[in-house]
Design an enzyme around this catalytic site. Structure first.
Site, PDB file in Angstrom:
ATOM      1  N   GLY A  53       0.846  -1.189   0.000  1.00  0.00           N
ATOM      2  CA  GLY A  53       0.000   0.000   0.000  1.00  0.00           C
ATOM      3  C   GLY A  53       0.878   1.234   0.000  1.00  0.00           C
ATOM      4  O   GLY A  53       2.059   1.144   0.335  1.00  0.00           O
ATOM      5  N   CYS A  80       5.344  -6.019   1.802  1.00  0.00           N
ATOM      6  CA  CYS A  80       5.642  -4.584   1.720  1.00  0.00           C
ATOM      7  C   CYS A  80       4.928  -3.802   2.832  1.00  0.00           C
ATOM      8  O   CYS A  80       5.242  -3.980   3.992  1.00  0.00           O
ATOM      9  CB  CYS A  80       5.300  -4.058   0.323  1.00  0.00           C
ATOM     10  SG  CYS A  80       6.096  -2.482  -0.010  1.00  0.00           S
ATOM     11  N   TYR A  81       3.943  -2.977   2.518  1.00  0.00           N
ATOM     12  CA  TYR A  81       3.210  -2.275   3.586  1.00  0.00           C
ATOM     13  C   TYR A  81       2.646  -3.287   4.583  1.00  0.00           C
ATOM     14  O   TYR A  81       2.662  -3.060   5.793  1.00  0.00           O
ATOM     15  CB  TYR A  81       2.080  -1.433   2.966  1.00  0.00           C
ATOM     16  CG  TYR A  81       1.218  -0.711   3.982  1.00  0.00           C
ATOM     17  CD1 TYR A  81       1.570   0.553   4.446  1.00  0.00           C
ATOM     18  CD2 TYR A  81       0.046  -1.296   4.485  1.00  0.00           C
ATOM     19  CE1 TYR A  81       0.786   1.215   5.385  1.00  0.00           C
ATOM     20  CE2 TYR A  81      -0.751  -0.637   5.419  1.00  0.00           C
ATOM     21  CZ  TYR A  81      -0.376   0.617   5.863  1.00  0.00           C
ATOM     22  OH  TYR A  81      -1.155   1.270   6.790  1.00  0.00           O
ATOM     23  N   HIS A 167       8.427  -7.796  -3.056  1.00  0.00           N
ATOM     24  CA  HIS A 167       7.197  -8.252  -3.707  1.00  0.00           C
ATOM     25  C   HIS A 167       7.399  -9.622  -4.382  1.00  0.00           C
ATOM     26  O   HIS A 167       7.833  -9.675  -5.533  1.00  0.00           O
ATOM     27  CB  HIS A 167       6.755  -7.234  -4.759  1.00  0.00           C
ATOM     28  CG  HIS A 167       6.227  -5.979  -4.152  1.00  0.00           C
ATOM     29  ND1 HIS A 167       4.909  -5.844  -3.769  1.00  0.00           N
ATOM     30  CD2 HIS A 167       6.840  -4.818  -3.825  1.00  0.00           C
ATOM     31  CE1 HIS A 167       4.733  -4.645  -3.245  1.00  0.00           C
ATOM     32  NE2 HIS A 167       5.880  -4.009  -3.264  1.00  0.00           N
ATOM     33  N   GLY A 222     -19.331 -10.858 -28.563  1.00  0.00           N
ATOM     34  CA  GLY A 222     -18.227 -11.386 -29.353  1.00  0.00           C
ATOM     35  C   GLY A 222     -16.914 -11.243 -28.603  1.00  0.00           C
ATOM     36  O   GLY A 222     -15.893 -11.763 -29.006  1.00  0.00           O
ATOM     37  N   ASP A 225     -15.373 -12.429 -22.552  1.00  0.00           N
ATOM     38  CA  ASP A 225     -16.137 -12.741 -21.334  1.00  0.00           C
ATOM     39  C   ASP A 225     -17.530 -13.266 -21.661  1.00  0.00           C
ATOM     40  O   ASP A 225     -17.939 -14.319 -21.153  1.00  0.00           O
ATOM     41  CB  ASP A 225     -16.252 -11.502 -20.431  1.00  0.00           C
ATOM     42  CG  ASP A 225     -14.888 -10.948 -20.053  1.00  0.00           C
ATOM     43  OD1 ASP A 225     -13.904 -11.689 -20.184  1.00  0.00           O
ATOM     44  OD2 ASP A 225     -14.810  -9.776 -19.652  1.00  0.00           O
ATOM     45  N   SER A 226     -18.253 -12.539 -22.510  1.00  0.00           N
ATOM     46  CA  SER A 226     -19.616 -13.013 -22.800  1.00  0.00           C
ATOM     47  C   SER A 226     -19.564 -14.323 -23.587  1.00  0.00           C
ATOM     48  O   SER A 226     -20.445 -15.178 -23.456  1.00  0.00           O
ATOM     49  CB  SER A 226     -20.435 -11.951 -23.527  1.00  0.00           C
ATOM     50  OG  SER A 226     -19.839 -11.584 -24.737  1.00  0.00           O
ATOM     51  N   SER A 227     -18.511 -14.516 -24.395  1.00  0.00           N
ATOM     52  CA  SER A 227     -18.415 -15.756 -25.163  1.00  0.00           C
ATOM     53  C   SER A 227     -18.233 -16.961 -24.243  1.00  0.00           C
ATOM     54  O   SER A 227     -18.864 -18.008 -24.442  1.00  0.00           O
ATOM     55  CB  SER A 227     -17.224 -15.699 -26.131  1.00  0.00           C
ATOM     56  OG  SER A 227     -17.386 -14.631 -27.016  1.00  0.00           O
ATOM     57  N   LYS A 365      -9.187 -12.674 -15.880  1.00  0.00           N
ATOM     58  CA  LYS A 365      -9.213 -12.789 -17.341  1.00  0.00           C
ATOM     59  C   LYS A 365      -8.464 -14.029 -17.844  1.00  0.00           C
ATOM     60  O   LYS A 365      -8.955 -14.739 -18.720  1.00  0.00           O
ATOM     61  CB  LYS A 365      -8.567 -11.526 -17.923  1.00  0.00           C
ATOM     62  CG  LYS A 365      -8.866 -11.289 -19.369  1.00  0.00           C
ATOM     63  CD  LYS A 365     -10.271 -10.786 -19.523  1.00  0.00           C
ATOM     64  CE  LYS A 365     -10.520  -9.978 -20.742  1.00  0.00           C
ATOM     65  NZ  LYS A 365     -11.876  -9.387 -20.698  1.00  0.00           N
TER      66      LYS A 365
END
Ligand code: XMP
Length: 509
Positions: A53, A80-81, A167, A222, A225-227, A365
């Protein structure tokens, strides 16, 4: 199902942490730091990760957490934070570091740790901090350091508390993934039950149960995601699913046919294509302002879509391709700051459904892509580049007309064809042609021409927030330019956009 909580303190890599955990086949969810400790205790997490953060833990206004979280008996990893916060909660000392570390730094492991199993004594990690732990809390062992950071990692293994200043989720940390693996499997005792095959099976079963013998409608764009949502729903309920594909006539060349062909061939469902280019072009006539065009295209899209739904008759369920990043609340600032749910649609009052179904709402995704591939959706759809919702409407600068759409579709198709043939397309994040509202003088044979200009745009980027223009070879650009001016009518000049983002944006409008 075992799951890990990523407690969000506003760091820029929070989603990346969750994705890296999922890469290890363990489900991870992100919640804001304002989540009550009682809810966390009740959720049955196998482990908790505190994110980074931008704040300083010694600033009273910075996000803090109930120290009781370290006594829940659930292993914790602070990054980290999050690492500094653990030191602070346990009464260690955190101060502004005499030397800030940013970038790749050499890490020395100085004590045995379950976290560093299989990690060499010296390796490179990614650092980004201006504060540091100047004194580790009592009961904690310092397990790694760097030349400028005397406590780059610490732990209290008996209590299952681990903390790293660097990280591990960033690929520049050479053994970062190994450390996350160690935390998940050796410290939290996870088994790795998050696999996409199981996801498909479980999701299909639960969709069947929820939908029963009712109908489901889904708006298909098309896009990926919707596919994939359509693929899952089709597998679950077949012909009970109706996909409505609004083709506004602003897609790339042959794209509407490709979407229709793919879905009618691959999946059992009712596929309704609404061709409405003329309608959209009439609404866009005379409109030149980019935001006005976006607004018209967005509104008309849903107007056409809801009309079609009314025609189909209401009832049943409404499905959407919402994915996990659309649902995450940001931990930055107040709990009130919530990410815009841009994939979530507002329904008109006269249309009623029994409920909304979002089969991908838990997936990132790349997981959606993995599911898409397993469902047999073709690679060109699953690995499709981002394409703006308003389509070519924002790649035609100024007024959009049928003639300009045709010119741009043809020029863009040539560009894509050459990029595919050269194999260069895989190296780029996005590339496309633009039709600026410019005519220039040219010469063809002995004739003067006064015709359109085509601009080519190609970029590389990790996140689309910043981008660089792609250094594609001159020979390739020459072929594309040659073919466009020869094959596409009314184009006599081609230029290449060499602007990074910022100051430019990816799209021209
Ligand atoms: P910009 O132009 O903002 O683009 O640098 C960043 C990424 O977002 C895409 N983009 C859009 N996507 N609706 C969308 O769904 C839009 O209005 C829109 N505008 C830009 C763009 O293609 C790029 O990938």
């Amino acid at each position: 199902m075992e799951k890990i909580l990523v407690l969000d303190f506003g760091g820029q890599y929070n989603q990346l942490i969750a994705r890296r955990v999922r890469d290890e086949h363990v489900y991870a969810e992100i919640l804001p730091y304002t989540t009550p400790i009682g809810d966390i205790a009740a959720a049955g997490y196998s482990g908790i990760i505190f994110t980074g953060g931008p704040n300083s833990v010694y600033d009273p206004a910075s996000p803090h957490y109930d120290a009781g979280i370290l006594s829940l008996g659930v292993p914790v990893l602070g990054i980290c934070y999050g690492c500094q916060l653990i030191a602070w909660m346990e009464r260690g000392e955190v101060a502004s570091a005499p030397v800030s570390e940013y970038g790749k730094i050499e890490l020395d492991v100085c004590a045995g740790s379950a976290l560093f199993d299989g990690v060499p004594e010296t390796s490179v990690v990614w650092m980004s901090h201006t504060d540091y732990i100047s004194a580790a809390p009592s009961g904690f062992t310092v397990t790694a350091r760097t030349p400028d950071c005397p406590c780059a990692a610490m732990e209290c293994a008996e209590r299952g508390i681990y903390a790293v200043q660097f990280h591990p989720e960033v690929t520049h940390s050479q053994f970062g993934q190994r450390m996350l693996h160690n935390f998940l499997y050796s410290v939290c005792g996870c088994h790795g039950d998050w696999v996409m095959d199981d996801f498909i099976e479980k999701t299909v079963a639960s969709l069947r149960e929820r939908i029963g013998d009712k109908k489901v409608v889904l708006g298909l764009s098309g896009g990926i995601d919707s596919s994939v949502a359509a693929g899952l729903l089709s597998r679950a309920v077949g012909k009970q699913l109706t996909c409505v594909f609004v083709d506004q006539g602003l897609m790339r060349k042959d794209e509407g046919d490709m979407v229709e062909g793919t879905f009618t061939r691959l999946f059992d469902m009712n596929f309704v294509r609404v061709n409405c280019q003329e309608h959209f072009l009439s609404k866009l006539a005379g409109v030149v302002d980019p935001e006005a065009k976006r607004k018209i295209i967005g509104e008309e899209f849903y107007a056409v879509f809801w009309d079609e739904i009314r025609r189909e008759g209401g009832g049943g369920f409404f499905a959407q391709g919402t994915i996990y990043p659309d649902c995450i609340e940001s931990g930055k600032g107040d709990a009130a700051v919530i990410k815009t749910h841009h994939n979530r649609v507002k329904m008109p009052d006269d249309i009623e459904f029994e409920g909304v179904i979002e089969p991908l709402s838990e997936l990132f995704k790349d997981e959606v892509r993995a599911v898409g591939e397993k469902l047999g959706i073709p690679r060109e759809l699953v690995w499709r580049q981002p394409f703006p919702g308003p389509g070519l409407g924002v790649r035609i600068i100024g007024e959009v007309t049928a003639e300009k759409v045709k010119i741009l579709q043809e020029a863009d198709a040539v560009f894509r064809d050459e990029m595919a043939k050269s194999g260069y397309e895989r190296e780029l994040s996005q590339f496309f042609a633009v039709l600026p509202d410019v005519k220039t003088v040219g010469v063809m044979g002995d004739h003067r021409t006064y015709d359109h200009l085509i601009a080519l745009r190609a970029i590389t980027t990790d996140n689309f927030m910043t981008a660089d223009w792609a250094r594609i070879p001159y020979e390739l650009l020459a072929r594309v330019s040659n073919r466009i001016t020869n094959e596409v009518g009314h184009v006599n000049r081609v230029v290449y956009d060499i602007t990074s983002k910022p100051p430019g944006t990816v799209e021209w409008e």
